[in-house]
Design a protein around this motif. Structure first.
Motif, PDB file in Angstrom:
ATOM      1  N   TYR A   1      -8.001 -14.089 -29.569  1.00 54.80           N
ATOM      2  CA  TYR A   1      -6.777 -14.275 -28.799  1.00 54.80           C
ATOM      3  C   TYR A   1      -5.591 -13.591 -29.471  1.00 54.80           C
ATOM      4  N   ALA A   2      -5.558 -13.597 -30.792  1.00 51.79           N
ATOM      5  CA  ALA A   2      -4.489 -12.880 -31.500  1.00 51.79           C
ATOM      6  C   ALA A   2      -4.509 -11.398 -31.141  1.00 51.79           C
ATOM      7  N   ALA A   3      -5.697 -10.819 -31.033  1.00 49.22           N
ATOM      8  CA  ALA A   3      -5.805  -9.400 -30.674  1.00 49.22           C
ATOM      9  C   ALA A   3      -5.266  -9.145 -29.270  1.00 49.22           C
ATOM     10  N   ILE A   4      -5.510 -10.076 -28.341  1.00 45.83           N
ATOM     11  CA  ILE A   4      -4.982  -9.939 -26.980  1.00 45.83           C
ATOM     12  C   ILE A   4      -3.460  -9.969 -26.994  1.00 45.83           C
ATOM     13  N   LEU A   5      -2.893 -10.882 -27.756  1.00 49.31           N
ATOM     14  CA  LEU A   5      -1.432 -10.991 -27.848  1.00 49.31           C
ATOM     15  C   LEU A   5      -0.822  -9.741 -28.471  1.00 49.31           C
ATOM     16  N   GLU A   6      -1.433  -9.254 -29.533  1.00 53.17           N
ATOM     17  CA  GLU A   6      -0.909  -8.062 -30.195  1.00 53.17           C
ATOM     18  C   GLU A   6      -0.966  -6.845 -29.275  1.00 53.17           C
ATOM     19  N   ALA A   7      -2.022  -6.748 -28.475  1.00 52.81           N
ATOM     20  CA  ALA A   7      -2.137  -5.634 -27.534  1.00 52.81           C
ATOM     21  C   ALA A   7      -1.035  -5.677 -26.484  1.00 52.81           C
ATOM     22  N   ALA A   8      -0.526  -6.876 -26.188  1.00 50.10           N
ATOM     23  CA  ALA A   8       0.566  -7.019 -25.214  1.00 50.10           C
ATOM     24  C   ALA A   8       1.931  -6.774 -25.840  1.00 50.10           C
ATOM     25  N   GLY A   9       1.998  -6.632 -27.171  1.00 49.43           N
ATOM     26  CA  GLY A   9       3.260  -6.330 -27.837  1.00 49.43           C
ATOM     27  C   GLY A   9       3.795  -7.416 -28.746  1.00 49.43           C
ATOM     28  N   PHE A  10       3.100  -8.559 -28.816  1.00 46.52           N
ATOM     29  CA  PHE A  10       3.596  -9.667 -29.625  1.00 46.52           C
ATOM     30  C   PHE A  10       3.352  -9.454 -31.118  1.00 46.52           C
ATOM     31  N   VAL A  11       4.217 -10.052 -31.929  1.00 51.18           N
ATOM     32  CA  VAL A  11       3.964 -10.257 -33.347  1.00 51.18           C
ATOM     33  C   VAL A  11       3.428 -11.677 -33.483  1.00 51.18           C
TER      34      VAL A  11
END
Length: 244
Positions: free
Chosen positions: A190-200
Motif C-alpha cells: 500500500y505504501a508503494a501505491i501511495l508513493e506512486a500517487a505522489g504522497f510522502v
C-alpha cells in the motif's frame, strides 16, 4: 520532505471483522440500522487512527466513506469542518439526520481539487480494489502540505471466514468468488501505491485486532457478505449460513 508534499499515514488492520459503506460490484447493500446493530464496533475502535489524524479546529477534512456519520460527527465536534462522501443512500440519509454535510460520491471518482487539509478514512478502503485510483483522487483533493490518514483491513484479514465461505460454496454449488470482494494489502504494497500517487509516506502498520462481534458471526456475515448468501435459494440460506 519537499515543500508542499502531501503526507500519508495508513493503518492496515488485520481484524476479525472488516467493514465499510462503499458500494460493491456484486450489489452489496447497506442498512444504517443493521450497521449500527451489528457493526458499531468499527467506529468505536477508531481512537488510534483519529489520534494519527490529530484534527485541529478549523481544518477542512474529507471523511472518505463516512457511512452513517457517527465518526464524522465526532471529528466535527473537535472543531473540524467536515465533508463526508459515501455511495449508500441509506447511510447518507442517516448522516444527514446528524446535520452533516455529506455527498453521494464514489471513492474512485472523487470530484475535489485542492480543497482539504486532510482526508480521513476508517474501515472503507478494503472494499475498493482500485486503490491507485483512490490514492490519485485523494492526492488531488488535498491542498499542498495536506495529509491522508486511513485505516482499513490488511493482509490476512478474515482469512478463516473467507475460507469457510469458499468451502460452503463448493458444498452447496455456489460461486466461490462472491466470498471475498476485498482488497487486503501488506503495508509495503500500500505504501508503494501511495508513493506512486505522489504522497510522502510517513508511516504504515499492520495492526492485529481480534474483534468481538456484538451479534456473533451470523450477524457479521449477514451484514457484510449478503451477496454471497443471496446466490442460494432462500430455503437453503439458513443451511449455508450454519455451515459457515
Amino acid at each position: 520532505m519537499a515543500e508542499g508534499a502531501r503526507e500519508a499515514s495508513a493503518a492496515v488492520a488485520a481484524e476479525d471483522a472488516p467493514n465499510a459503506s462503499a458500494q460493491l460490484p456484486d450489489r452489496q447493500s447497506w442498512s444504517a440500522e443493521g450497521y449500527g446493530r451489528h457493526a458499531r464496533f468499527v467506529s468505536e475502535l477508531a481512537d488510534v487512527i483519529v489520534a494519527w489524524l490529530s484534527p485541529r479546529p478549523g481544518e477542512r477534512i474529507l471523511d472518505l466513506g463516512c457511512g452513517d456519520g457517527v465518526l464524522t460527527a465526532r471529528l466535527a465536534a473537535q472543531g473540524a469542518q467536515m465533508v463526508g462522501v459515501d455511495t449508500s443512500a441509506d447511510m447518507l440519509a442517516a448522516a444527514r439526520e446528524r446535520g452533516l454535510d455529506v455527498r453521494a460520491m464514489d471513492a474512485r471518482e472523487l470530484a475535489f481539487e485542492g480543497e482539504f487539509d486532510a482526508v480521513f478514512s476508517n474501515a472503507v478502503l478494503h472494499w475498493v480494489p482500485e486503490a491507485g485510483r483512490v490514492a490519485e483522487g485523494v492526492f488531488r483533493a488535498l491542498r499542498p502540505g495536506g495529509r491522508f490518514v486511513a485505516e482499513f483491513g490488511g493482509h490476512g484479514n478474515v482469512a478463516a471466514i473467507v475460507t469457510a465461505m469458499r468451502a460452503a460454496a463448493r458444498i452447496f454449488g455456489g460461486d466461490e468468488a462472491l466470498a471475498s470482494p476485498w482488497f487486503y494489502p501488506t503495508p509495503a504494497a500500500y505504501a508503494a501505491i501511495l508513493e506512486a500517487a505522489g504522497f510522502v509516506v510517513r508511516r504504515t502498520a499492520l495492526v492485529p485486532r481480534p474483534t468481538p462481534l456484538p451479534t456473533g458471526l451470523e450477524g457479521w456475515i449477514a451484514t457484510f457478505r449478503k451477496p454471497f448468501f443471496d446466490q442460494f435459494p432462500e430455503e437453503r440460506r439458513g443451511e449455508v449460513i450454519a455451515e459457515v
